[in-house]
Enzyme design. Sequence first.
Site, PDB file in Angstrom:
ATOM      1  N   LYS A  56       0.827  -1.214   0.000  1.00 23.59           N
ATOM      2  CA  LYS A  56       0.000   0.000   0.000  1.00 23.59           C
ATOM      3  C   LYS A  56       0.858   1.259   0.000  1.00 23.59           C
ATOM      4  O   LYS A  56       0.514   2.267  -0.597  1.00 23.59           O
ATOM      5  CB  LYS A  56      -0.903   0.008   1.244  1.00 23.59           C
ATOM      6  N   LYS A  64      17.771 -10.285 -33.778  1.00 29.13           N
ATOM      7  CA  LYS A  64      16.874  -9.196 -34.192  1.00 29.13           C
ATOM      8  C   LYS A  64      16.063  -9.691 -35.381  1.00 29.13           C
ATOM      9  O   LYS A  64      16.484 -10.606 -36.085  1.00 29.13           O
ATOM     10  CB  LYS A  64      17.682  -7.962 -34.614  1.00 29.13           C
ATOM     11  N   ASP A  73      17.674 -14.771 -27.469  1.00 28.03           N
ATOM     12  CA  ASP A  73      16.473 -14.475 -28.241  1.00 28.03           C
ATOM     13  C   ASP A  73      16.084 -13.029 -28.016  1.00 28.03           C
ATOM     14  O   ASP A  73      16.410 -12.440 -26.976  1.00 28.03           O
ATOM     15  CB  ASP A  73      15.298 -15.333 -27.734  1.00 28.03           C
ATOM     16  N   ASP A  74      15.324 -12.483 -28.942  1.00 27.56           N
ATOM     17  CA  ASP A  74      14.690 -11.205 -28.655  1.00 27.56           C
ATOM     18  C   ASP A  74      13.588 -11.496 -27.634  1.00 27.56           C
ATOM     19  O   ASP A  74      12.930 -12.542 -27.694  1.00 27.56           O
ATOM     20  CB  ASP A  74      14.100 -10.608 -29.936  1.00 27.56           C
ATOM     21  N   GLU A  75      13.382 -10.552 -26.717  1.00 34.30           N
ATOM     22  CA  GLU A  75      12.405 -10.813 -25.643  1.00 34.30           C
ATOM     23  C   GLU A  75      10.967 -10.830 -26.145  1.00 34.30           C
ATOM     24  O   GLU A  75      10.068 -11.266 -25.428  1.00 34.30           O
ATOM     25  CB  GLU A  75      12.569  -9.785 -24.506  1.00 34.30           C
ATOM     26  N   GLY A 135      21.549  -0.128 -27.716  1.00 33.33           N
ATOM     27  CA  GLY A 135      22.290   0.836 -28.522  1.00 33.33           C
ATOM     28  C   GLY A 135      23.794   0.681 -28.433  1.00 33.33           C
ATOM     29  O   GLY A 135      24.545   1.607 -28.746  1.00 33.33           O
TER      30      GLY A 135
HETATM   31  C1  1AE Z   1      17.842  -3.168 -22.307  1.00 31.90           C
HETATM   32  C2  1AE Z   1      17.546  -4.389 -23.174  1.00 31.90           C
HETATM   33  C3  1AE Z   1      18.203  -4.332 -24.511  1.00 31.90           C
HETATM   34  C4  1AE Z   1      17.603  -5.312 -25.490  1.00 31.90           C
HETATM   35  O1  1AE Z   1      16.957  -6.248 -25.135  1.00 31.90           O
HETATM   36  C5  1AE Z   1      17.826  -5.108 -26.896  1.00 31.90           C
HETATM   37  O2  1AE Z   1      17.130  -5.886 -27.710  1.00 31.90           O
HETATM   38  C6  1AE Z   1      18.726  -4.229 -27.410  1.00 31.90           C
HETATM   39  O3  1AE Z   1      18.901  -4.119 -28.726  1.00 31.90           O
HETATM   40  P1  1AE Z   1      19.943  -3.132 -29.383  1.00 31.90           P
HETATM   41  O4  1AE Z   1      21.321  -3.566 -28.995  1.00 31.90           O
HETATM   42  O5  1AE Z   1      19.660  -1.741 -28.868  1.00 31.90           O
HETATM   43  O6  1AE Z   1      19.725  -3.248 -30.843  1.00 31.90           O
END
Ligand code: 1AE
Length: 409
Positions: free
Chosen positions: A96, A145, A172-174, A335
Amino acid sequence: MNYSYSNATYRLYDDKADFHKKAQGIAVGLTVGSWTELPEAAKEQMQKHLGQVVSVQAHEPEGAQPGDRYADITIAYPDVNFSRDIPAFLVTAFGKLSMDGKIKLIDIEPSADFLSAFPGPKFGVQGVRDLLGVHDRPLVMSIFKSVIGHELANLREQFLQQALGGVDLIKDDEILFENPLTPLEQRVEACMSAAREAEQITGQKLLYFTNLTGSTFQLKANAKRAIAAGANGLLFNVLAYGFDALAELAADPEINVPIAAHPAMAGAFYPSQHHGISAPLLLGKLMRIAGADLSLFPSPYGSVVMPKAENLAVMEALLTPSLPQKAAFPVPSAGIHPGLVPLIMGDFGPEVVVNAGGGVHGHPGGSAAGGQAFRQAVDAVLSGSTLEQFAVNHEQLRIAIERWGVRTS
Ligand code: 1AE
């Protein structure tokens, strides 16, 4: 009588409040409910359940502007009040209360008794290094990606290209969930066969963190299916499921692979000055106690920024020897490109995972060249060269620098 307590520290902003009174209100309100009105006999019985104010440090500088005044308040909660699981402690200390004014949970100091209920990471920094046989440099991780809508053959080829770049870990990508094109077991089999193919060429071991998804009650079964299919790592969106789900997975002896915690949804918790849970607690201490072997978080350098002081505090929480759980790898992310590697290694030291998606796949020479550029950047720093010097004899790094540049601060 000596009781055992777990502490919580809050930063409470209020222009007028009596902070000591507020602290008393929290200590009583979140434990026995009321105190002064209780008859003496009831007080005696309730004493062991009563929260205690440990400290109140007010910050009210001369000439403070509206909104500046705050206090850091530490409350000790009797362990006898809650069971040995993270939800019980979080609901006690910040249930709370999280909705009651401008208050942020800054840190917790669970008792030794509470902490003893959590085995923590099965592998941790040392265990992950042992699995890979890499002990002398930061690890490099590549992120899949462009995974949605692709078939297995395509995914396998993407994996192979990443692996051929010499990265240590691929995740993996999340946002890759169970889907008809790349179902869990087939995905794992395809990617692990690509890992073996790459190992023939690179001579390097590789961990693949497949995204563990599904409804909460299916997670353990899904993790075991992935492992039976050959997965040697799991990626887990901890904050969408809760810390307890991670703790349950990490404590299961059959789930005998490292778990990487993804920070998806963390932005709903930590960035506000006035509300939520601090980043070092959320993405550092709690992830480690719950059992993450690696914890990803937004770096101070890239596209999704977290201030550097907070980043380093997350790292400290993951690595400090003051917790009984094994140290977990900090993975500053988002990034990241090869030109950032000197900064990352300078700020984080040797126990770090350099993690990139776009910074690998966006290399003009392709994903394998992208991985190689990262490995060369790490080697450059370890050899004491600047990236520019090292790039003279390392083609992939040279092209990466042309593409992204080098950042020195
Ligand atoms: C903070 C999580 C970063 C992540 O999961 C991700 O996919 C980053 O991708 P890039 O390196 O920015 O392309």
